[in-house]
Design a protein around this motif. Sequence first.
Motif, PDB file in Angstrom:
ATOM      1  N   LEU A   1       0.786  -1.237   0.000  1.00 32.41           N
ATOM      2  CA  LEU A   1       0.000   0.000   0.000  1.00 32.41           C
ATOM      3  C   LEU A   1       0.814   1.282   0.000  1.00 32.41           C
ATOM      4  CD1 LEU A   1      -2.151  -2.032   2.045  1.00 32.41           C
ATOM      5  CD2 LEU A   1      -3.440  -0.192   1.011  1.00 32.41           C
ATOM      6  N   GLU A   2       2.082   1.189   0.339  1.00 27.33           N
ATOM      7  CA  GLU A   2       2.879   2.414   0.450  1.00 27.33           C
ATOM      8  C   GLU A   2       3.981   2.448  -0.617  1.00 27.33           C
ATOM      9  OE1 GLU A   2       4.232   3.279   4.423  1.00 27.33           O
ATOM     10  OE2 GLU A   2       2.281   2.794   5.293  1.00 27.33           O
ATOM     11  N   PRO A   3       4.375   3.652  -1.025  1.00 28.22           N
ATOM     12  CA  PRO A   3       5.474   3.763  -1.980  1.00 28.22           C
ATOM     13  C   PRO A   3       6.761   3.178  -1.392  1.00 28.22           C
ATOM     14  CG  PRO A   3       4.359   5.887  -1.684  1.00 28.22           C
ATOM     15  CD  PRO A   3       3.829   4.965  -0.625  1.00 28.22           C
ATOM     16  N   GLY A   4       7.586   2.597  -2.255  1.00 26.34           N
ATOM     17  CA  GLY A   4       8.876   2.071  -1.814  1.00 26.34           C
ATOM     18  C   GLY A   4       8.846   0.603  -1.432  1.00 26.34           C
ATOM     19  N   GLY A   5       7.683  -0.048  -1.567  1.00 23.19           N
ATOM     20  CA  GLY A   5       7.564  -1.458  -1.189  1.00 23.19           C
ATOM     21  C   GLY A   5       7.494  -2.390  -2.388  1.00 23.19           C
ATOM     22  N   PHE A   6       7.046  -3.613  -2.110  1.00 26.48           N
ATOM     23  CA  PHE A   6       6.999  -4.649  -3.147  1.00 26.48           C
ATOM     24  C   PHE A   6       6.072  -4.256  -4.303  1.00 26.48           C
ATOM     25  CE2 PHE A   6       5.315  -8.943  -4.529  1.00 26.48           C
ATOM     26  CZ  PHE A   6       6.473  -9.347  -5.174  1.00 26.48           C
ATOM     27  N   GLY A   7       4.876  -3.755  -3.957  1.00 28.93           N
ATOM     28  CA  GLY A   7       3.899  -3.410  -5.003  1.00 28.93           C
ATOM     29  C   GLY A   7       4.456  -2.400  -5.984  1.00 28.93           C
ATOM     30  N   GLU A   8       5.067  -1.352  -5.444  1.00 27.69           N
ATOM     31  CA  GLU A   8       5.625  -0.318  -6.327  1.00 27.69           C
ATOM     32  C   GLU A   8       6.833  -0.849  -7.103  1.00 27.69           C
ATOM     33  OE1 GLU A   8       5.805   4.261  -5.560  1.00 27.69           O
ATOM     34  OE2 GLU A   8       7.771   3.429  -5.097  1.00 27.69           O
ATOM     35  N   SER A   9       7.601  -1.746  -6.490  1.00 34.21           N
ATOM     36  CA  SER A   9       8.777  -2.304  -7.183  1.00 34.21           C
ATOM     37  C   SER A   9       8.359  -3.070  -8.440  1.00 34.21           C
ATOM     38  CB  SER A   9       9.580  -3.217  -6.251  1.00 34.21           C
ATOM     39  OG  SER A   9       8.991  -4.505  -6.186  1.00 34.21           O
ATOM     40  N   LEU A  10       7.111  -3.567  -8.441  1.00 35.51           N
ATOM     41  CA  LEU A  10       6.608  -4.301  -9.611  1.00 35.51           C
ATOM     42  C   LEU A  10       6.027  -3.367 -10.668  1.00 35.51           C
ATOM     43  CD1 LEU A  10       4.778  -7.234  -7.734  1.00 35.51           C
ATOM     44  CD2 LEU A  10       7.024  -7.305  -8.810  1.00 35.51           C
ATOM     45  N   GLY A  11       6.106  -2.059 -10.416  1.00 35.62           N
ATOM     46  CA  GLY A  11       5.646  -1.088 -11.411  1.00 35.62           C
ATOM     47  C   GLY A  11       4.223  -0.609 -11.199  1.00 35.62           C
ATOM     48  N   ASN A  12       3.657  -0.883 -10.017  1.00 30.43           N
ATOM     49  CA  ASN A  12       2.258  -0.542  -9.780  1.00 30.43           C
ATOM     50  C   ASN A  12       2.080   0.829  -9.122  1.00 30.43           C
ATOM     51  OD1 ASN A  12       1.148  -3.176 -10.580  1.00 30.43           O
ATOM     52  ND2 ASN A  12       2.207  -3.938  -8.764  1.00 30.43           N
ATOM     53  N   ASP A  13       0.898   1.409  -9.357  1.00 26.68           N
ATOM     54  CA  ASP A  13       0.488   2.638  -8.673  1.00 26.68           C
ATOM     55  C   ASP A  13      -0.209   2.212  -7.370  1.00 26.68           C
ATOM     56  OD1 ASP A  13      -0.726   4.889  -7.701  1.00 26.68           O
ATOM     57  OD2 ASP A  13      -1.933   5.286  -9.499  1.00 26.68           O
ATOM     58  N   VAL A  14       0.532   2.317  -6.262  1.00 21.93           N
ATOM     59  CA  VAL A  14       0.018   1.782  -5.000  1.00 21.93           C
ATOM     60  C   VAL A  14      -1.144   2.602  -4.438  1.00 21.93           C
ATOM     61  CG1 VAL A  14       2.145   0.586  -4.368  1.00 21.93           C
ATOM     62  CG2 VAL A  14       1.818   2.942  -3.633  1.00 21.93           C
ATOM     63  N   SER A  15      -1.311   3.829  -4.919  1.00 22.59           N
ATOM     64  CA  SER A  15      -2.404   4.668  -4.396  1.00 22.59           C
ATOM     65  C   SER A  15      -3.780   4.072  -4.730  1.00 22.59           C
ATOM     66  CB  SER A  15      -2.297   6.093  -4.936  1.00 22.59           C
ATOM     67  OG  SER A  15      -2.636   6.121  -6.308  1.00 22.59           O
ATOM     68  N   LEU A  16      -3.817   3.171  -5.732  1.00 23.24           N
ATOM     69  CA  LEU A  16      -5.097   2.562  -6.123  1.00 23.24           C
ATOM     70  C   LEU A  16      -5.697   1.680  -5.024  1.00 23.24           C
ATOM     71  CD1 LEU A  16      -4.103   1.670  -9.783  1.00 23.24           C
ATOM     72  CD2 LEU A  16      -6.052   3.100  -9.149  1.00 23.24           C
ATOM     73  N   LEU A  17      -4.867   1.260  -4.072  1.00 22.81           N
ATOM     74  CA  LEU A  17      -5.364   0.349  -3.026  1.00 22.81           C
ATOM     75  C   LEU A  17      -5.920   1.104  -1.819  1.00 22.81           C
ATOM     76  CD1 LEU A  17      -2.609  -2.431  -2.970  1.00 22.81           C
ATOM     77  CD2 LEU A  17      -4.533  -2.159  -4.529  1.00 22.81           C
ATOM     78  N   ALA A  18      -5.651   2.415  -1.745  1.00 16.77           N
ATOM     79  CA  ALA A  18      -5.957   3.170  -0.523  1.00 16.77           C
ATOM     80  C   ALA A  18      -7.454   3.194  -0.195  1.00 16.77           C
ATOM     81  CB  ALA A  18      -5.437   4.600  -0.657  1.00 16.77           C
ATOM     82  N   LYS A  19      -8.298   3.149  -1.207  1.00 16.71           N
ATOM     83  CA  LYS A  19      -9.725   3.317  -0.906  1.00 16.71           C
ATOM     84  C   LYS A  19     -10.341   2.123  -0.166  1.00 16.71           C
ATOM     85  CE  LYS A  19     -11.581   2.246  -5.558  1.00 16.71           C
ATOM     86  NZ  LYS A  19     -10.329   2.036  -6.313  1.00 16.71           N
ATOM     87  N   ALA A  20      -9.639   1.013  -0.114  1.00 18.73           N
ATOM     88  CA  ALA A  20     -10.168  -0.135   0.639  1.00 18.73           C
ATOM     89  C   ALA A  20      -9.972   0.018   2.153  1.00 18.73           C
ATOM     90  CB  ALA A  20      -9.506  -1.429   0.162  1.00 18.73           C
ATOM     91  N   VAL A  21      -9.070   0.929   2.559  1.00 18.63           N
ATOM     92  CA  VAL A  21      -8.697   0.990   3.979  1.00 18.63           C
ATOM     93  C   VAL A  21      -9.876   1.385   4.870  1.00 18.63           C
ATOM     94  CG1 VAL A  21      -7.200   2.127   5.670  1.00 18.63           C
ATOM     95  CG2 VAL A  21      -6.273   1.480   3.425  1.00 18.63           C
TER      96      VAL A  21
END
Length: 221
Positions: free
Chosen positions: A31-51
Amino acid sequence: MVTLLAAEPEAVPVNWERTALVIIDMQRDFLEPGGFGESLGNDVSLLAKAVKPIKALLERARHKGVFVIHTREGHRPDLSDAPRAKVERGAPSLRIGATGPMGRILIRGEPGQDIIPELYPKDGEPVIDKPGKGAFFATDLHPMLVYRGIETLIVCGVTTEVCVHTTVREANDRGYRCVVPSDCCGSYFPEFHEMGLKMIKAQGGIFGWVSDSKRVLEALD
Ligand code: TIU
């Protein structure tokens, strides 16, 4: 307490004493920049609305005494439980085990592998550390559910078509009734989120049921 939970393709009778809220991989690494999700090229901000919807369910489940379980994807520091096929695939900016701004990517005990503060587990809520996408593979989740007589899982978390889907499929084959609240999961690919949910509820609910946080909260009350 048995209530009828409104869902597709049909309402589900839920005995809350035999139900667990399972929150999949709401980790900083996804969910945060600098982690696994972003390392794979993803826009992690897309997951924030589930919180926010997950937090609402989590708080009500705690209040009602519903069994809550959290999962985290991650590996041992020596990578002995990380298949080479997983570590070596693709061209991520940081591979599993490499050091990023939140510590080593997807490694147990590192800040990035932990759960986001908003949904942090309370004492007494089991946290399942899983090496794979599904929460049943190489974990003690199944006996933990069996010993408590759990029949139904409310499955939230990220990402819809990866770890949530894999877990729902594993749970379905083990005999659990799975309900996925649509707004309580998220994907880096909105179209995969939509399709993932459709795949669960198609064919009379081939893998389970799809609802949303509002209807789950109504059924809990
Ligand atoms: N990449 C992606 O969408 N997901 C994962 O790698 N893990 C989970 O979904 N938790």
